[in-house]
Design a protein around this motif. Structure first.
Motif, PDB file in Angstrom:
ATOM      1  N   VAL A   1      -9.224   1.529  13.920  1.00 19.65           N
ATOM      2  CA  VAL A   1      -8.580   2.818  13.716  1.00 19.65           C
ATOM      3  C   VAL A   1      -9.663   3.874  13.616  1.00 19.65           C
ATOM      4  O   VAL A   1     -10.663   3.676  12.910  1.00 19.65           O
ATOM      5  CB  VAL A   1      -7.725   2.825  12.430  1.00 19.65           C
ATOM      6  CG1 VAL A   1      -7.038   4.167  12.249  1.00 19.65           C
ATOM      7  CG2 VAL A   1      -6.700   1.694  12.449  1.00 19.65           C
ATOM      8  N   SER A   2      -9.497   4.985  14.310  1.00 20.02           N
ATOM      9  CA  SER A   2     -10.485   6.055  14.218  1.00 20.02           C
ATOM     10  C   SER A   2      -9.795   7.402  14.059  1.00 20.02           C
ATOM     11  O   SER A   2      -8.660   7.588  14.491  1.00 20.02           O
ATOM     12  CB  SER A   2     -11.388   6.080  15.464  1.00 20.02           C
ATOM     13  OG  SER A   2     -10.686   6.553  16.592  1.00 20.02           O
TER      14      SER A   2
ATOM     15  N   LEU B   1      -3.045   1.272   7.506  1.00 18.75           N
ATOM     16  CA  LEU B   1      -3.281   0.329   8.603  1.00 18.75           C
ATOM     17  C   LEU B   1      -4.416  -0.642   8.323  1.00 18.75           C
ATOM     18  O   LEU B   1      -4.495  -1.695   8.967  1.00 18.75           O
ATOM     19  CB  LEU B   1      -3.583   1.113   9.885  1.00 18.75           C
ATOM     20  CG  LEU B   1      -2.392   1.841  10.521  1.00 18.75           C
ATOM     21  CD1 LEU B   1      -2.873   2.776  11.613  1.00 18.75           C
ATOM     22  CD2 LEU B   1      -1.385   0.846  11.070  1.00 18.75           C
ATOM     23  N   THR B   2      -5.312  -0.288   7.427  1.00 20.19           N
ATOM     24  CA  THR B   2      -6.492  -1.120   7.183  1.00 20.19           C
ATOM     25  C   THR B   2      -6.540  -1.743   5.795  1.00 20.19           C
ATOM     26  O   THR B   2      -7.241  -2.747   5.594  1.00 20.19           O
ATOM     27  CB  THR B   2      -7.775  -0.294   7.372  1.00 20.19           C
ATOM     28  OG1 THR B   2      -7.821   0.740   6.372  1.00 20.19           O
ATOM     29  CG2 THR B   2      -7.832   0.325   8.759  1.00 20.19           C
TER      30      THR B   2
ATOM     31  N   TRP C   1     -13.883  -5.404   6.634  1.00 20.02           N
ATOM     32  CA  TRP C   1     -13.835  -4.148   7.376  1.00 20.02           C
ATOM     33  C   TRP C   1     -15.195  -3.467   7.406  1.00 20.02           C
ATOM     34  O   TRP C   1     -15.916  -3.443   6.415  1.00 20.02           O
ATOM     35  CB  TRP C   1     -12.815  -3.198   6.764  1.00 20.02           C
ATOM     36  CG  TRP C   1     -11.407  -3.641   7.012  1.00 20.02           C
ATOM     37  CD1 TRP C   1     -10.667  -4.484   6.235  1.00 20.02           C
ATOM     38  CD2 TRP C   1     -10.579  -3.290   8.122  1.00 20.02           C
ATOM     39  NE1 TRP C   1      -9.427  -4.680   6.795  1.00 20.02           N
ATOM     40  CE2 TRP C   1      -9.348  -3.961   7.947  1.00 20.02           C
ATOM     41  CE3 TRP C   1     -10.757  -2.473   9.238  1.00 20.02           C
ATOM     42  CZ2 TRP C   1      -8.300  -3.841   8.853  1.00 20.02           C
ATOM     43  CZ3 TRP C   1      -9.721  -2.346  10.144  1.00 20.02           C
ATOM     44  CH2 TRP C   1      -8.502  -3.027   9.955  1.00 20.02           C
ATOM     45  N   THR C   2     -15.514  -2.912   8.556  1.00 23.46           N
ATOM     46  CA  THR C   2     -16.725  -2.119   8.736  1.00 23.46           C
ATOM     47  C   THR C   2     -16.328  -0.672   8.995  1.00 23.46           C
ATOM     48  O   THR C   2     -15.406  -0.404   9.772  1.00 23.46           O
ATOM     49  CB  THR C   2     -17.570  -2.647   9.909  1.00 23.46           C
ATOM     50  OG1 THR C   2     -18.120  -3.925   9.550  1.00 23.46           O
ATOM     51  CG2 THR C   2     -18.716  -1.703  10.250  1.00 23.46           C
ATOM     52  N   VAL C   3     -17.032   0.239   8.325  1.00 25.80           N
ATOM     53  CA  VAL C   3     -16.834   1.676   8.511  1.00 25.80           C
ATOM     54  C   VAL C   3     -17.962   2.205   9.386  1.00 25.80           C
ATOM     55  O   VAL C   3     -19.140   1.928   9.128  1.00 25.80           O
ATOM     56  CB  VAL C   3     -16.819   2.423   7.163  1.00 25.80           C
ATOM     57  CG1 VAL C   3     -16.735   3.935   7.374  1.00 25.80           C
ATOM     58  CG2 VAL C   3     -15.653   1.943   6.299  1.00 25.80           C
ATOM     59  N   ILE C   4     -17.618   2.963  10.405  1.00 25.27           N
ATOM     60  CA  ILE C   4     -18.590   3.556  11.335  1.00 25.27           C
ATOM     61  C   ILE C   4     -18.435   5.069  11.248  1.00 25.27           C
ATOM     62  O   ILE C   4     -17.341   5.596  11.449  1.00 25.27           O
ATOM     63  CB  ILE C   4     -18.325   3.092  12.786  1.00 25.27           C
ATOM     64  CG1 ILE C   4     -18.218   1.567  12.856  1.00 25.27           C
ATOM     65  CG2 ILE C   4     -19.417   3.598  13.721  1.00 25.27           C
ATOM     66  CD1 ILE C   4     -17.497   1.063  14.100  1.00 25.27           C
TER      67      ILE C   4
ATOM     68  N   ASN D   1       0.844  -1.189   0.000  1.00 20.61           N
ATOM     69  CA  ASN D   1       0.000   0.000   0.000  1.00 20.61           C
ATOM     70  C   ASN D   1       0.884   1.245   0.000  1.00 20.61           C
ATOM     71  O   ASN D   1       1.786   1.384   0.819  1.00 20.61           O
ATOM     72  CB  ASN D   1      -0.905  -0.002   1.237  1.00 20.61           C
ATOM     73  CG  ASN D   1      -2.011   1.016   1.134  1.00 20.61           C
ATOM     74  OD1 ASN D   1      -1.758   2.195   0.996  1.00 20.61           O
ATOM     75  ND2 ASN D   1      -3.245   0.550   1.211  1.00 20.61           N
ATOM     76  N   THR D   2       0.597   2.160  -0.928  1.00 20.90           N
ATOM     77  CA  THR D   2       1.434   3.354  -1.072  1.00 20.90           C
ATOM     78  C   THR D   2       0.634   4.641  -0.894  1.00 20.90           C
ATOM     79  O   THR D   2       1.025   5.694  -1.391  1.00 20.90           O
ATOM     80  CB  THR D   2       2.121   3.369  -2.450  1.00 20.90           C
ATOM     81  OG1 THR D   2       1.111   3.343  -3.478  1.00 20.90           O
ATOM     82  CG2 THR D   2       3.048   2.169  -2.606  1.00 20.90           C
TER      83      THR D   2
END
Length: 239
Positions: free
Chosen positions: A117-118, A188-189, A90-93, A2-3
């Protein structure tokens, strides 16, 4: 490999971007691996409600809840969706005016056995936070890149430099710090957040209760630098 860098998230400042609403109104966004939206709301002690078709609908519902409240609402709207793909890990909140992703009592169990991660902003005031949790532990958190805390405050330093954040605190004025934080989150994700992804997602929603405010004592003990104590009675009409 990942870049992602800050340059990949320049779209968040576009006047046509719905993310501008988040920056202006205040938001918290959390990404967590392997936890479905329904489980997210169970951990937040909130009942899942309606599904909002797209970010515009989520914003409208948020504004409606504000209009329905005579005073500051006792809960805030939160939307969550699982990122589509061959491995929907992955779930996005996403929430506006809320702080779910900044509550340690939520983030610790949410990240137990996984990663979360937030990042957040309180809108008009220059307060923006980043939190990285791993297996129930706050590993790195900061408001300013040069002032980090957590269990391992320096573990992200190489990634921070690559995305455009300077851990020494000597920031490049040409780098958009918020865009760089989104790029760090992607590192990170592995999740590339795009305007289309946020705009078109189906958000399962819930009204998450505000945390009760801490009550102040009726009598406050004030000790000055000479060791002299003064007792001040606090009246409700003073606040």
């Amino acid at each position: 490999m990942n870049t992602a860098t800050a340059a990949d998230y320049g779209w968040i400042r576009s006047s046509s971007s719905l993310f501008m609403f988040a920056l202006e109104a205040g938001y918290t966004m959390t990404l967590v691996r392997g936890v479905l939206p329904e489980e997210v709301f169970r951990l937040a002690r909130a009942e899942p409600g309606e599904v909002c078709q797209g970010l515009h609908a989520l914003i409208q519902r948020h504004l409606e809840l504000l209009d329905e409240s005579d005073d500051w609402p006792e809960s805030f709207l939160t939307g969550a969706f699982t990122v589509p793909g061959p491995r929907p890990d992955w779930t996005v909140i996403l929430e506006f005016g809320g702080e779910l992703g900044m509550r340690s009592g939520f983030m610790e169990p949410l990240s137990n056995g996984t990663r979360a991660v937030s990042h957040s902003s309180n809108g008009g005031k220059p307060m923006d936070f980043f939190h990285w949790y791993e297996n129930g532990e706050l590993r790195t958190t900061f408001e300013w890149p040069g002032d980090r805390t957590g269990r391992t405050p320096d573990d992200l330093n190489p990634l921070m430099r690559e995305v455009g954040l300077d851990p020494s605190g000597d920031e490049d004025p040409e780098v958009d710090r918020k865009a760089a934080v989104l790029a760090l989150t992607e590192r990170l994700t592995g999740v590339r957040l795009t305007e289309d992804l946020l705009r078109d997602a189906e958000y399962l929603t819930a009204e998450v209760p505000e945390e009760p405010s801490e009550e102040w004592p009726a009598v406050v003990d004030i000790t000055n630098t000479c060791g002299e104590q003064t007792y001040v009675e606090r009246r409700e009409d003073q606040f």
